[in-house]
Design a protein around this motif. Structure first.
Motif, PDB file in Angstrom:
ATOM      1  N   LEU A  56      15.554   2.936  -1.757  1.00 36.57           N
ATOM      2  CA  LEU A  56      14.378   2.183  -1.597  1.00 36.57           C
ATOM      3  C   LEU A  56      12.938   1.525  -2.111  1.00 36.57           C
ATOM      4  O   LEU A  56      11.707   2.667  -3.067  1.00 36.57           O
ATOM      5  CB  LEU A  56      13.643   3.444  -0.909  1.00 36.57           C
ATOM      6  CG  LEU A  56      14.542   4.435   0.028  1.00 36.57           C
ATOM      7  CD1 LEU A  56      13.785   5.572   1.026  1.00 36.57           C
ATOM      8  CD2 LEU A  56      14.384   2.902   1.319  1.00 36.57           C
ATOM      9  N   GLY A  58       9.920  -1.183  -3.080  1.00 37.25           N
ATOM     10  CA  GLY A  58       8.933  -2.422  -2.271  1.00 37.25           C
ATOM     11  C   GLY A  58       9.235  -3.654  -2.863  1.00 37.25           C
ATOM     12  O   GLY A  58       9.563  -4.096  -3.884  1.00 37.25           O
ATOM     13  N   VAL A 368       9.019   0.909   9.557  1.00 31.32           N
ATOM     14  CA  VAL A 368       9.773   0.036   8.666  1.00 31.32           C
ATOM     15  C   VAL A 368      10.596   0.929   7.065  1.00 31.32           C
ATOM     16  O   VAL A 368      10.917   0.462   6.094  1.00 31.32           O
ATOM     17  CB  VAL A 368       9.237  -1.673   7.802  1.00 31.32           C
ATOM     18  CG1 VAL A 368       9.004  -2.297   9.308  1.00 31.32           C
ATOM     19  CG2 VAL A 368       7.307  -0.994   7.065  1.00 31.32           C
ATOM     20  N   TRP A 369       9.639   2.099   7.224  1.00 29.57           N
ATOM     21  CA  TRP A 369       9.842   2.743   5.813  1.00 29.57           C
ATOM     22  C   TRP A 369      10.707   3.948   6.112  1.00 29.57           C
ATOM     23  O   TRP A 369      11.591   4.278   5.903  1.00 29.57           O
ATOM     24  CB  TRP A 369       8.366   3.165   5.012  1.00 29.57           C
ATOM     25  CG  TRP A 369       8.611   3.903   4.757  1.00 29.57           C
ATOM     26  CD1 TRP A 369       8.514   5.483   4.430  1.00 29.57           C
ATOM     27  CD2 TRP A 369       8.317   3.707   3.216  1.00 29.57           C
ATOM     28  NE1 TRP A 369       8.353   6.051   2.682  1.00 29.57           N
ATOM     29  CE2 TRP A 369       8.163   5.340   2.071  1.00 29.57           C
ATOM     30  CE3 TRP A 369       7.310   2.690   2.295  1.00 29.57           C
ATOM     31  CZ2 TRP A 369       7.050   5.567   1.104  1.00 29.57           C
ATOM     32  CZ3 TRP A 369       6.600   2.756   0.904  1.00 29.57           C
ATOM     33  CH2 TRP A 369       6.773   4.168   0.245  1.00 29.57           C
ATOM     34  N   GLN A 370      10.196   4.787   7.121  1.00 29.12           N
ATOM     35  CA  GLN A 370      10.845   5.791   8.046  1.00 29.12           C
ATOM     36  C   GLN A 370      10.269   6.450   9.847  1.00 29.12           C
ATOM     37  O   GLN A 370       9.756   5.356   9.316  1.00 29.12           O
ATOM     38  CB  GLN A 370      10.442   7.133   7.132  1.00 29.12           C
ATOM     39  CG  GLN A 370       9.009   7.247   7.030  1.00 29.12           C
ATOM     40  CD  GLN A 370       8.139   8.574   7.061  1.00 29.12           C
ATOM     41  OE1 GLN A 370       9.486   9.043   5.527  1.00 29.12           O
ATOM     42  NE2 GLN A 370       7.366   9.304   6.746  1.00 29.12           N
ATOM     43  N   ARG A 387      14.817   7.630   6.847  1.00 33.36           N
ATOM     44  CA  ARG A 387      14.342   6.534   5.604  1.00 33.36           C
ATOM     45  C   ARG A 387      15.149   4.826   6.295  1.00 33.36           C
ATOM     46  O   ARG A 387      15.987   5.143   6.719  1.00 33.36           O
ATOM     47  CB  ARG A 387      14.624   6.131   4.562  1.00 33.36           C
ATOM     48  CG  ARG A 387      13.623   7.621   3.517  1.00 33.36           C
ATOM     49  CD  ARG A 387      11.907   6.708   3.526  1.00 33.36           C
ATOM     50  NE  ARG A 387      10.606   7.919   3.225  1.00 33.36           N
ATOM     51  CZ  ARG A 387      10.281   8.370   2.189  1.00 33.36           C
ATOM     52  NH1 ARG A 387      10.753   7.828   0.936  1.00 33.36           N
ATOM     53  NH2 ARG A 387       9.648   9.312   1.564  1.00 33.36           N
ATOM     54  N   TYR A 388      14.316   3.941   5.978  1.00 34.38           N
ATOM     55  CA  TYR A 388      14.777   2.480   6.187  1.00 34.38           C
ATOM     56  C   TYR A 388      14.598   1.894   4.980  1.00 34.38           C
ATOM     57  O   TYR A 388      13.977   2.123   3.957  1.00 34.38           O
ATOM     58  CB  TYR A 388      14.461   1.989   7.408  1.00 34.38           C
ATOM     59  CG  TYR A 388      14.693   2.942   8.797  1.00 34.38           C
ATOM     60  CD1 TYR A 388      15.450   1.279   9.724  1.00 34.38           C
ATOM     61  CD2 TYR A 388      14.566   4.088   9.036  1.00 34.38           C
ATOM     62  CE1 TYR A 388      15.886   1.953  11.203  1.00 34.38           C
ATOM     63  CE2 TYR A 388      14.485   4.284  10.723  1.00 34.38           C
ATOM     64  CZ  TYR A 388      15.982   3.552  11.571  1.00 34.38           C
ATOM     65  OH  TYR A 388      15.724   4.169  12.485  1.00 34.38           O
ATOM     66  N   VAL A 390      13.269  -0.538   3.526  1.00 34.61           N
ATOM     67  CA  VAL A 390      11.944  -0.865   3.877  1.00 34.61           C
ATOM     68  C   VAL A 390      11.864  -2.628   2.946  1.00 34.61           C
ATOM     69  O   VAL A 390      11.309  -3.184   3.134  1.00 34.61           O
ATOM     70  CB  VAL A 390      10.746  -0.133   2.822  1.00 34.61           C
ATOM     71  CG1 VAL A 390      11.228  -0.123   1.695  1.00 34.61           C
ATOM     72  CG2 VAL A 390       9.433  -0.725   3.071  1.00 34.61           C
ATOM     73  N   GLU A 391      12.266  -2.642   1.533  1.00 34.03           N
ATOM     74  CA  GLU A 391      12.332  -3.701   0.982  1.00 34.03           C
ATOM     75  C   GLU A 391      13.365  -5.461   1.636  1.00 34.03           C
ATOM     76  O   GLU A 391      12.433  -5.795   2.045  1.00 34.03           O
ATOM     77  CB  GLU A 391      13.350  -3.655  -0.019  1.00 34.03           C
ATOM     78  CG  GLU A 391      13.268  -5.380  -1.239  1.00 34.03           C
ATOM     79  CD  GLU A 391      14.077  -4.990  -2.470  1.00 34.03           C
ATOM     80  OE1 GLU A 391      14.914  -4.002  -2.503  1.00 34.03           O
ATOM     81  OE2 GLU A 391      13.223  -6.580  -3.190  1.00 34.03           O
ATOM     82  N   LEU A 394      10.757  -6.207   4.913  1.00 34.64           N
ATOM     83  CA  LEU A 394       9.121  -6.464   4.531  1.00 34.64           C
ATOM     84  C   LEU A 394       9.642  -7.844   4.675  1.00 34.64           C
ATOM     85  O   LEU A 394       8.759  -8.450   4.029  1.00 34.64           O
ATOM     86  CB  LEU A 394       8.022  -4.826   3.651  1.00 34.64           C
ATOM     87  CG  LEU A 394       7.666  -3.770   4.437  1.00 34.64           C
ATOM     88  CD1 LEU A 394       7.680  -3.611   3.001  1.00 34.64           C
ATOM     89  CD2 LEU A 394       6.948  -4.270   5.468  1.00 34.64           C
ATOM     90  N   ASP A 412      -1.108   2.011  11.244  1.00 37.17           N
ATOM     91  CA  ASP A 412      -1.227   3.117  10.142  1.00 37.17           C
ATOM     92  C   ASP A 412      -1.159   4.276  10.300  1.00 37.17           C
ATOM     93  O   ASP A 412      -2.436   4.435   9.764  1.00 37.17           O
ATOM     94  CB  ASP A 412      -1.247   3.027   8.615  1.00 37.17           C
ATOM     95  CG  ASP A 412      -2.162   1.966   8.743  1.00 37.17           C
ATOM     96  OD1 ASP A 412      -3.161   1.663  10.181  1.00 37.17           O
ATOM     97  OD2 ASP A 412      -2.913   1.938   8.307  1.00 37.17           O
ATOM     98  N   PHE A 420       2.251   4.486   1.556  1.00 33.55           N
ATOM     99  CA  PHE A 420       3.222   3.442   2.110  1.00 33.55           C
ATOM    100  C   PHE A 420       1.564   2.043   2.860  1.00 33.55           C
ATOM    101  O   PHE A 420       1.545   1.197   3.096  1.00 33.55           O
ATOM    102  CB  PHE A 420       3.185   3.739   3.837  1.00 33.55           C
ATOM    103  CG  PHE A 420       3.635   2.966   4.397  1.00 33.55           C
ATOM    104  CD1 PHE A 420       4.715   2.107   4.428  1.00 33.55           C
ATOM    105  CD2 PHE A 420       2.922   2.437   6.376  1.00 33.55           C
ATOM    106  CE1 PHE A 420       4.767   1.247   5.319  1.00 33.55           C
ATOM    107  CE2 PHE A 420       2.895   1.798   6.717  1.00 33.55           C
ATOM    108  CZ  PHE A 420       4.202   0.638   6.742  1.00 33.55           C
TER     109      PHE A 420
END
Length: 605
Positions: A56, A58, A368-370, A387-388, A390-391, A394, A412, A420
């Motif tokens: 995970l 960015g 998209v993150w969790q 968790r997902y 994310v990279e 996004l 958010d 995040f």
């Protein structure tokens, strides 16, 4: 050394512990971890399958679309169904949206924010939540303006039209019956462009066909008592590509085409609303909303069940607003499947969503993150986060945003994971800041300290109107429905008195209300001067976007939605008290719009 179930869960991004919104350290039951592992196709014990969740991190080198320039714009946020007009059929529709665009554009607004317009269940119109869709790829045909469909004649209107318009609440079953009856007559007449319809059907491909087939089968199954959702159907129909579904499609091809046609109408009328925004001078235009998930028995999971995690629902951990947590009843996309295919299904969703929007709000953007996941048979406090990739997600979002020149806003709110918001800033995803939540130890954060890369507003569809908040109605409602304890209700009511005073003092120091007038304002219905002043106060923030709720411009008191309630409160049904034809002439609308236009004048194009 034998791997513990907590270690295995952590290895595949299921969190064996987490910090709640209030900072509490929470360990979910071991059974939660076991069930989530099994739902993801990972054995709780024994050898691990080949492949693993990605690292995970960015994304690098890509960001979402952001227009050049200062861009301090404002717009109106509305629930489309709530619009009352003298021509609609008891529910706000796409023609009302065109008229609202003209009204909003004339007073300087640059966008109209809307509730999710996703497809729900035509065979079960009592399923009303726009955040619990059947399929996020397609639109809700109940928003079609029947009187704007080619071939419509006034005699097609039902005798019940006045009865549909009159109530304070949308009667979804009656609206659906009236609209579908008239639309079937128009479908038989075929007064549309066959070439454009054929292109639309071809472009929609298999997913459009399966959605239309789902609606056709759903109508038959609901009539036979099996329900609109596919999990209640005879097992032969559970497989969208199986013999029973194929035979139904062949035998009822005309009915399937009817549902394709409804999607074509909805898409074209939404396009007309987008054009109306542009004609009204709006820089952004339509600001659409994208729900965090889909129901487990809807069109999406039926069309492609491999993408959803079976036996798991999305929700939220316990917090200040709901001590029991929240169970949204939505089926999450599988993080394992998304990792395997580099989030391609999510990319297709984002491409479709951004195609229609000048701005897109991602509901619960942390998804998209969790996501907070709850296994079937367990309650929200027993859930945990997963968790997902994310990279990949996004990157897909950024590409769709840039291709369609769509601004992205991420909701958010709630339990935001560390780091995040930094990723959001890196990605050009605007933060979502609400005055009622933006506080420090001594009161409200001054608007001048809000981030530039954000959309700001007083409240949202899940929060009270300003008048309702001022009166403390939301605290009373939470206590009445046992969402908080009596002790918590007393504490929140006491704190509301402090919040009111702090907000009044902020307005006084900003020169927006005279002190002698402030001293006369009590806890009852707030005067219109206060409502205008608080909007003007927040509009001074440097943030790029400001959204004002149409409910506050219309002086509404009751909320449109009370989270964690179903039948206890008429969620997603309440209409505005002011008809659309009169809205622009009401003093409160004019004064709020004038204040916002003064603080955020429209930029020359």
């Amino acid at each position: 050394m034998t791997e513990t179930i907590e270690e295995r869960a952590a290895r595949v991004a299921i969190q064996p512990s987490y910090h709640a919104l209030g900072g509490e350290f929470i360990r979910p039951p071991v059974e939660t971890l076991r069930r989530l592992l099994e739902a993801f196709g990972i054995p709780p014990e024994g050898p691990m399958p080949e492949g693993q969740m990605p690292v995970l991190r960015g994304p690098e080198g890509e960001a979402c679309f952001m227009p050049e320039g200062e861009m301090r714009l404002w717009g109106i946020a509305a629930q489309l169904y709530q619009i009352r007009s003298g021509r609609n059929w008891g529910i706000g529709d796409f023609a009302d949206l065109c008229e609202l665009a003209r009204i909003a554009g004339a007073v300087g607004a640059d966008f109209i924010g809307l509730n999710p317009l996703h497809a729900l269940f035509l065979a079960n119109p009592a399923h009303t939540s726009p955040f619990s869709p059947s399929n996020r790829r397609f639109l809700n045909p109940l928003y079609i303006a029947v009187d704007r469909v080619p071939g419509y004649r006034p005699e097609m209107a039902p005798e019940s039209l006045a009865a549909l318009r009159a109530p304070e609440l949308v009667d979804y079953p009656a609206v659906a019956e009236a609209k579908l009856a008239a639309l079937r007559v128009l479908w038989q007449a075929r007064p549309h462009d066959p070439a454009d319809f054929a292109r639309f059907r071809e472009d929609g491909g298999d997913l459009l066909h399966r959605h239309a087939l789902f609606e056709a089968i759903s109508a038959r199954m609901a009539a036979e008592g099996h329900g609109a959702g596919w999990r209640g159907w005879p097992e032969a129909f559970h497989d969208s590509g199986g013999p029973a579904a194929r035979a139904f499609a062949e035998q009822h091809a005309e009915e399937v085409d009817f549902h394709v046609w409804l999607q074509w109408l909805a898409d074209r009328q939404l396009g007309e609303a987008r054009d109306a925004c542009r004609a009204a001078g709006m820089r952004i235009g339509l600001y659409l909303d994208f729900a965090v998930g889909e129901v487990a028995d809807g069109s999406s999971t039926w069309s492609d069940p491999s993408l959803a995690v079976p036996g798991v629902r999305i929700g939220a951990s316990p917090d200040w607003f709901n001590a029991q947590g929240q169970d949204w009843g939505l089926a999450p996309l599988s993080p394992v499947k998304l990792a395997e295919c580099r989030a391609e299904p999510f990319a297709a969703l984002m491409e479709d969503a951004t195609r229609r929007a000048g701005a897109l709000r991602i509901d619960h953007a942390m998804g998209v993150w969790q996501l907070f996941l709850i296994p079937d048979g367990m309650t929200a406090p027993q859930g945990t986060y997963a968790r997902y990739p994310v990279e990949d997600m996004l990157r897909a979002l950024a590409r769709a945003s840039r291709r369609n020149r769509t601004i992205i806003i991420g909701e958010d709110l709630g339990n935001v994971p560390d780091g995040f918001r930094g990723v959001m800033q890196q990605m050009n995803i605007l933060s979502y800041r609400i005055l009622l939540f933006e506080r420090h130890d001594h009161g409200y954060i001054a608007p001048q300290h809000y981030p530039r890369e954000a959309l700001v507003c007083l409240s949202t569809h899940d929060l009270p109107t300003f008048r309702g908040w001022w009166r403390g109605d939301d605290v009373e409602i939470r206590a009445r429905f046992h969402l908080i304890s009596d002790e918590a209700a007393r504490h929140q009511a006491d704190f509301r008195r402090i919040e009111r005073r702090q907000l009044l003092e902020d307005l006084g120091h900003a020169g927006l209300l005279p002190w002698d007038e402030i001293d006369r304002i009590g806890p009852e219905n707030p005067p219109e001067a206060l409502i205008v002043a608080v909007h003007r106060h927040l509009a001074r923030a440097p943030s790029r976007l400001f959204a004002v709720r149409i409910e506050d411009m219309a002086g509404e008191v009751a909320p449109v939605n009370v989270p964690s309630t179903v039948s206890e409160y008429p969620n997603w049904r309440r209409k505005l008290g002011v008809p659309l034809e009169q809205l622009a002439d009401t003093p409160l609308f004019r004064d709020i719009a004038g204040a916002l236009a003064a603080e955020r004048p429209r930029e020359p194009t």
